[in-house]
Design an enzyme around this catalytic site. Structure first.
Site, PDB file in Angstrom:
ATOM      1  N   TRP A 105      -2.798   3.392   6.251  1.00  0.00           N
ATOM      2  CA  TRP A 105      -2.161   2.499   5.274  1.00  0.00           C
ATOM      3  C   TRP A 105      -0.652   2.491   5.443  1.00  0.00           C
ATOM      4  O   TRP A 105      -0.020   1.445   5.332  1.00  0.00           O
ATOM      5  CB  TRP A 105      -2.577   2.862   3.842  1.00  0.00           C
ATOM      6  N   ASP A 175       3.178   3.928  -2.293  1.00  0.00           N
ATOM      7  CA  ASP A 175       1.892   3.242  -2.391  1.00  0.00           C
ATOM      8  C   ASP A 175       0.924   4.272  -2.969  1.00  0.00           C
ATOM      9  O   ASP A 175       0.553   5.231  -2.301  1.00  0.00           O
ATOM     10  CB  ASP A 175       1.452   2.794  -0.986  1.00  0.00           C
ATOM     11  N   LYS A 199      -9.423   1.126  -6.841  1.00  0.00           N
ATOM     12  CA  LYS A 199      -9.890   2.499  -6.616  1.00  0.00           C
ATOM     13  C   LYS A 199      -9.892   3.305  -7.912  1.00  0.00           C
ATOM     14  O   LYS A 199     -10.913   3.842  -8.289  1.00  0.00           O
ATOM     15  CB  LYS A 199      -9.049   3.176  -5.542  1.00  0.00           C
TER      16      LYS A 199
HETATM   17  C1  LIG Z   1      -7.054   0.349  -0.315  1.00  0.00           C
HETATM   18  C2  LIG Z   1      -5.624   0.623  -0.020  1.00  0.00           C
HETATM   19  C3  LIG Z   1      -4.715  -0.404   0.265  1.00  0.00           C
HETATM   20  C4  LIG Z   1      -5.132  -1.860   0.395  1.00  0.00           C
HETATM   21  O1  LIG Z   1      -5.160  -2.460  -0.826  1.00  0.00           O
HETATM   22  P1  LIG Z   1      -5.487  -4.031  -0.971  1.00  0.00           P
HETATM   23  O2  LIG Z   1      -5.425  -4.161  -2.450  1.00  0.00           O
HETATM   24  O3  LIG Z   1      -6.828  -4.278  -0.374  1.00  0.00           O
HETATM   25  O4  LIG Z   1      -4.424  -4.791  -0.269  1.00  0.00           O
HETATM   26  C5  LIG Z   1      -3.401  -0.064   0.495  1.00  0.00           C
HETATM   27  N1  LIG Z   1      -2.986   1.212   0.450  1.00  0.00           N
HETATM   28  C6  LIG Z   1      -3.834   2.229   0.190  1.00  0.00           C
HETATM   29  C7  LIG Z   1      -3.320   3.632   0.150  1.00  0.00           C
HETATM   30  C8  LIG Z   1      -5.175   1.961  -0.039  1.00  0.00           C
HETATM   31  O5  LIG Z   1      -6.023   2.974  -0.304  1.00  0.00           O
END
Ligand SMILES: *Cc1c(COP(=O)(O)O)cnc(C)c1O
Length: 364
Positions: A105, A175, A199
């Site tokens: 990511w 993030d 999540k």
């Molecule tokens: C799942 C995830 C993403 C992607 O998120 P989207 O909402 O599908 O763009 C980005 N960063 C992390 C750490 C993730 O687990």
């Protein structure tokens, strides 16, 4: 078997929601709290929806202990759009942004930032195959950088930061898509936090963004309206139609966290889940092996290997038949991944460990 014949869901995202939240949605379905309609049918400018929206903002601030110097936004485009929006707004001409490259990511975040401006890899995890997170002394930070970006939990590799880099007066950005609101932490260390909801916070379709006002003031002007954080702050995320139903569910999930004892209660539960699983892995005489070093292990996504790939395929297949789904490791790493976000209860982990013991006994 669980209530409603549900199964133990270890999906990495979208992922399990708390059963109590699903039951509340069911109750509200035809007539939300006397409004005579479903939340999906409400005007986003009406007072019923406005109350939900503002209560959700207040819950984020309450859970993270943030005051009026922070803004709470509900945006669309996923965490993936934030990979671009962040540098668009803050990585201005003449500046460098520091990124910690710790997995898949962060790689995507770095790719977007490089399209927009200059990037320095303050840590390159590729050299150690992403099996451990950096310590402060490993970081090559740039003085006067636009910001330092971390991925607090690398969903695919299974690593998680529990202490954060000291960036001096450079704004820290994270993030937190896969570990937001899963344990206590000092949110005031951060100038910006973003997280796709699917999540730990709710359904897909909404992204939580938290911005410190001081950082916002340094954002560049002249961007397309929808790509500017200033637009969404000025309009309380109501410049255009927000994902109202997803925000309503996020509201219910955060209320559920409050009812569980807030971040302290959630942390206690997540600590117990992670300990139950990792303690068993470590006592399995090497039959199950964790893929990252112990002090970098994620509480949210545990990645492990079995003695060989045939056994891994058999494990995933038999687990599915026994009522445990979502355990296949990401295609880029293989093996088994146990995603155990907030809504996955300790009982699910206990049952899974029981299955792992049986599997080892039969296939050891
Ligand atoms: C799942 C995830 C993403 C992607 O998120 P989207 O909402 O599908 O763009 C980005 N960063 C992390 C750490 C993730 O687990």
């Amino acid at each position: 078997m669980q209530a409603y014949n549900r199964i133990w869901n270890f999906n990495p995202g979208p992922a399990a929601l708390p059963l109590e939240v699903l039951e509340q949605i069911h109750k509200d379905w035809f007539n939300h709290q006397g409004a005579g309609m479903n939340v999906m049918e409400m005007s986003h400018r009406g007072k019923e929806y406005e109350a939900i929206h503002n209560r959700t903002v207040a819950l984020v601030k309450q859970l993270l202990g943030l005051g009026d110097d922070y803004h709470i936004l509900f945006l669309q485009g996923g965490a993936s759009l934030q990979f671009a929006m962040l540098p668009l707004n803050f990585l201005v001409e003449g500046k460098i942004a520091d990124y910690l490259y710790v997995g898949d990511w962060s790689k995507k975040a770095i790719k977007e930032a490089k399209i927009i401006g200059k990037v320095n890899l303050a840590f390159d995890g590729e050299e150690t195959k992403f099996i451990r997170l950096p310590r402060q002394g490993d970081l090559k930070l740039t003085r006067g950088a636009a910001y330092v970006h971390i991925t607090s939990n690398e969903t695919i590799k299974g690593t998680e930061f529990f202490t954060f880099p000291d960036t001096d007066d450079v704004p820290l950005v994270a993030d937190m898509s896969s570990d937001i609101l899963s344990h206590r932490f000092d949110a005031k260390l951060f100038s910006l936090i973003y997280a796709g909801a699917q999540k730990n916070l709710g359904p897909s379709g909404v992204t939580l963004v938290i911005i410190k006002d001081k950082f916002l003031q340094s954002a560049r002007d002249g961007l397309p309206t929808m790509l500017s954080y200033k637009t969404h702050v000025a309009e309380n995320s109501l410049y255009n139609t927000p994902p109202t139903f997803a925000i309503y569910i996020m509201n219910l999930v955060m209320q559920w966290i409050v009812d569980k004892g807030g971040l302290e209660g959630i942390e206690r539960a997540n600590r117990a889940k992670a300990a139950t699983l990792y303690d068993y892995i470590d006592s399995s005489d090497g039959y199950y092996k964790g893929t990252v070093v112990k002090d970098s292990r994620s509480w949210m996504n545990a990645c492990l290997r079995l003695p060989n790939e045939e056994l891994e395929d058999k494990f995933i297949k038999e687990a599915k038949a026994a009522g445990f789904i979502g355990l296949k490791g990401h295609r880029s790493v293989g093996g088994v991944r146990v995603s155990m976000y907030n809504a996955v209860p300790l009982d699910a982990i206990k049952d899974l460990v029981g299955f792992m013991k049986e599997f080892k006994a039969k296939n050891g």
